[in-house]
Design a protein around this motif. Structure first.
Motif, PDB file in Angstrom:
ATOM      1  N   TYR A 194       0.778  -1.246   0.000  1.00  0.00           N
ATOM      2  CA  TYR A 194       0.000   0.000   0.000  1.00  0.00           C
ATOM      3  C   TYR A 194       0.809   1.296   0.000  1.00  0.00           C
ATOM      4  CZ  TYR A 194       0.999  -0.084   5.079  1.00  0.00           C
ATOM      5  OH  TYR A 194       1.617  -0.124   6.304  1.00  0.00           O
ATOM      6  N   TYR A 195       2.142   1.222   0.125  1.00  0.00           N
ATOM      7  CA  TYR A 195       2.925   2.424   0.408  1.00  0.00           C
ATOM      8  C   TYR A 195       2.876   3.471  -0.700  1.00  0.00           C
ATOM      9  CZ  TYR A 195       6.355   5.212   2.871  1.00  0.00           C
ATOM     10  OH  TYR A 195       6.972   6.231   3.559  1.00  0.00           O
ATOM     11  N   LEU A 196       2.871   3.065  -1.947  1.00  0.00           N
ATOM     12  CA  LEU A 196       2.893   4.050  -3.033  1.00  0.00           C
ATOM     13  C   LEU A 196       1.673   4.959  -2.998  1.00  0.00           C
ATOM     14  CD1 LEU A 196       4.185   2.071  -6.146  1.00  0.00           C
ATOM     15  CD2 LEU A 196       5.419   3.695  -4.716  1.00  0.00           C
ATOM     16  N   LYS A 197       0.525   4.429  -2.634  1.00  0.00           N
ATOM     17  CA  LYS A 197      -0.709   5.218  -2.616  1.00  0.00           C
ATOM     18  C   LYS A 197      -1.005   5.816  -1.243  1.00  0.00           C
ATOM     19  CE  LYS A 197      -5.655   5.016  -3.725  1.00  0.00           C
ATOM     20  NZ  LYS A 197      -5.603   6.167  -4.662  1.00  0.00           N
ATOM     21  N   TYR A 198      -0.817   5.003  -0.210  1.00  0.00           N
ATOM     22  CA  TYR A 198      -1.230   5.428   1.129  1.00  0.00           C
ATOM     23  C   TYR A 198      -0.067   5.840   2.033  1.00  0.00           C
ATOM     24  CZ  TYR A 198      -5.679   3.418  -0.287  1.00  0.00           C
ATOM     25  OH  TYR A 198      -6.857   3.139  -0.961  1.00  0.00           O
ATOM     26  N   MET A 199       1.157   5.629   1.577  1.00  0.00           N
ATOM     27  CA  MET A 199       2.355   5.911   2.367  1.00  0.00           C
ATOM     28  C   MET A 199       2.238   5.238   3.738  1.00  0.00           C
ATOM     29  SD  MET A 199       3.369   9.709   1.010  1.00  0.00           S
ATOM     30  CE  MET A 199       5.097   9.459   1.429  1.00  0.00           C
ATOM     31  N   ASN A 200       2.328   5.990   4.830  1.00  0.00           N
ATOM     32  CA  ASN A 200       2.306   5.373   6.151  1.00  0.00           C
ATOM     33  C   ASN A 200       0.890   5.238   6.727  1.00  0.00           C
ATOM     34  OD1 ASN A 200       2.125   8.217   6.397  1.00  0.00           O
ATOM     35  ND2 ASN A 200       2.657   8.093   8.563  1.00  0.00           N
ATOM     36  N   LYS A 201      -0.127   5.529   5.938  1.00  0.00           N
ATOM     37  CA  LYS A 201      -1.507   5.518   6.430  1.00  0.00           C
ATOM     38  C   LYS A 201      -2.137   4.137   6.227  1.00  0.00           C
ATOM     39  CE  LYS A 201      -2.024  10.458   5.471  1.00  0.00           C
ATOM     40  NZ  LYS A 201      -2.778  11.480   4.698  1.00  0.00           N
ATOM     41  N   ARG A 202      -1.680   3.192   7.005  1.00  0.00           N
ATOM     42  CA  ARG A 202      -2.192   1.831   6.884  1.00  0.00           C
ATOM     43  C   ARG A 202      -3.697   1.771   7.121  1.00  0.00           C
ATOM     44  NH1 ARG A 202      -0.041  -3.207  10.516  1.00  0.00           N
ATOM     45  NH2 ARG A 202       1.923  -2.826   9.395  1.00  0.00           N
ATOM     46  N   ALA A 203      -4.192   2.578   8.043  1.00  0.00           N
ATOM     47  CA  ALA A 203      -5.622   2.559   8.353  1.00  0.00           C
ATOM     48  C   ALA A 203      -6.467   2.914   7.135  1.00  0.00           C
ATOM     49  CB  ALA A 203      -5.919   3.518   9.501  1.00  0.00           C
TER      50      ALA A 203
END
Length: 224
Positions: A194-203
């Protein structure tokens, strides 16, 4: 892979001149990379095309390649191998788990099509969790609170549904799993998912996941 290396690779892949090669495994290998059951961009806007390309064609492929190196002539099914993975080299645990988990995960996901749990699964979810919303909240908590890299699972255990999480590429089929059972639903919470789209926002990624669950596949797992 370090985050800096992952981001560097991602930026290179974003170039228009880059063409990803075919990743079909040689016939002699015991295990091969399955094709995605949908196009790379089919999960947008919730999961972007580039993430899916890298996740499937690079990360999943690496697990398959390394598993074939560790077990060049496997005579058992992957499920049988994972059931006694404590007797195997660490490379088999990591890469065998990575291969099985991702092969399962691609089918858990699907383009938004309004599917919902079967009547039997919905009834069991209500019986075991109180309500569908309570189930979602508990599963979301398991995915959010998994420290570092790992997976969240809905499993069938002794006739009931149970939520668990595993570190790294472990799964509930392994004899080393803290909670064992038959996987019904899974969510990959490694950063590369998910990092490319959400970066550190796992939630935010976890919230988006609920728009992509292929409940037909999940319901079939439940009735097996």
């Amino acid at each position: 892979m370090k985050r800096s290396e992952f981001l560097k690779q991602s930026l290179v892949l974003a170039g228009a001149s880059v063409v990803l090669p075919s990743f079909s495994a040689p016939v002699a290998d015991s295990f091969s990379l399955p094709a995605l059951p949908y196009a790379f961009d089919a999960l947008e806007p919730h999961i972007d095309r580039l993430t899916m390309e890298i996740h499937h064609d690079r990360h999943h492929k690496a697990y398959v390649d390394n598993l074939n190196k560790a077990l060049p002539a496997a005579t058992k099914s992957l499920e049988e191998i994972l059931a006694t993975v404590s007797t195997q080299p660490v490379a088999v645990r990591n890469n065998g788990g990575g291969h099985w988990n991702h092969s399962f995960f691609w089918n858990v996901l699907g383009p938004a099509k309004g599917s919902k749990p079967s009547a039997a699964l919905a009834k069991q979810i209500e019986a075991d969790f109180g309500s569908f919303d309570a189930f979602k909240a508990e599963f979301t908590k398991a995915a959010t609170s998994r420290f570092g890299s790992g997976w969240a699972w809905l499993i069938k255990k002794e006739g009931k549904l149970v939520i668990s999480s595993t570190p790294n590429q472990d799964n509930p089929l392994m004899d080393v799993a803290e909670v064992k059972g038959q996987p019904i639903l899974a969510l990959d919470v490694w950063e590369h998912a998910y990092y490319l789209k959400y970066m550190n926002k796992r939630a935010d990624y976890i919230a988006a996941f609920w728009n992509l669950v292929n409940w037909d596949f999940v319901s079939t797992n439940f009735t097996k």
